[in-house]
Design a protein around this motif. Sequence first.
Motif, short mmCIF file in Angstrom:
data_model
loop_
_atom_site.label_atom_id
_atom_site.label_comp_id
_atom_site.label_asym_id
_atom_site.label_seq_id
_atom_site.Cartn_x
_atom_site.Cartn_y
_atom_site.Cartn_z
N ALA A 142 14.47 65.27 26.77
CA ALA A 142 13.47 64.41 25.33
C ALA A 142 12.43 65.22 24.50
O ALA A 142 12.23 65.70 23.89
N LYS A 143 12.45 67.06 25.69
CA LYS A 143 11.97 68.04 25.23
C LYS A 143 12.86 69.01 24.14
O LYS A 143 12.20 68.89 23.39
N LYS A 144 14.09 68.56 24.63
CA LYS A 144 15.06 69.31 22.86
C LYS A 144 14.94 68.63 21.94
O LYS A 144 15.06 68.83 20.61
N ALA A 145 14.55 67.14 22.32
CA ALA A 145 14.73 66.13 21.39
C ALA A 145 13.48 66.46 20.35
O ALA A 145 13.26 66.37 18.84
N THR A 146 12.09 66.46 20.67
CA THR A 146 11.23 66.64 20.35
C THR A 146 11.12 68.42 19.00
O THR A 146 10.34 68.05 18.57
N ILE A 147 11.50 68.87 20.14
CA ILE A 147 11.87 70.28 19.33
C ILE A 147 12.87 70.23 17.84
O ILE A 147 12.43 70.60 17.04
N LEU A 162 13.00 67.14 16.20
CA LEU A 162 12.14 66.96 15.18
C LEU A 162 11.70 67.73 14.56
O LEU A 162 11.28 67.44 13.11
N ASN A 163 10.58 68.03 15.53
CA ASN A 163 9.44 69.26 14.67
C ASN A 163 10.88 70.12 13.79
O ASN A 163 9.82 71.01 13.01
N ASN A 164 11.93 70.50 14.37
CA ASN A 164 12.56 71.75 13.04
C ASN A 164 12.52 71.08 11.93
O ASN A 164 12.60 71.37 10.90
N LEU A 165 12.96 69.95 11.90
CA LEU A 165 13.71 68.83 10.83
C LEU A 165 12.78 68.38 9.70
O LEU A 165 12.61 68.69 9.13
N VAL A 166 11.74 68.12 10.90
CA VAL A 166 10.27 68.33 9.39
C VAL A 166 9.76 69.41 8.84
O VAL A 166 8.93 69.31 7.72
N TYR A 167 9.93 69.83 9.70
CA TYR A 167 9.61 71.91 8.72
C TYR A 167 10.42 72.19 8.24
O TYR A 167 9.89 72.58 6.91
#
Length: 67
Positions: free
Chosen positions: A38-43, A45-50
Motif C-alpha cells: 500500500a505504501k509503494k502504491a501511494t508513492i 500514484l504520487n509520482n504519477l500525479v507529479y
Amino acid sequence: WILQILQFLSHIHERAYGNHPLTAKQKEDNRERSQVKAKKATIGLNNLVYNFKRYAFWENQNPKAVG
C-alpha cells in the motif's frame, strides 16, 4: 524453500486452501506485506500525479504553433 536457502524474503501472500485456514503467523505476515504494498502504491500514484502536473506545466509554457 529455495528463497530461504538464499536468505531472501518472499513477498507473496499466503492463502488458505480448503479446510486449511491461515495460521496467526501467516495472517500477520500477509498484513505486513499488504502495508508495504500500500505504501509503494501511494508513492507510485504520487509520482504519477507529479509527472502529469510537470507535463501540463511544460505544455502550457510551450504552446504548439497553430496554423
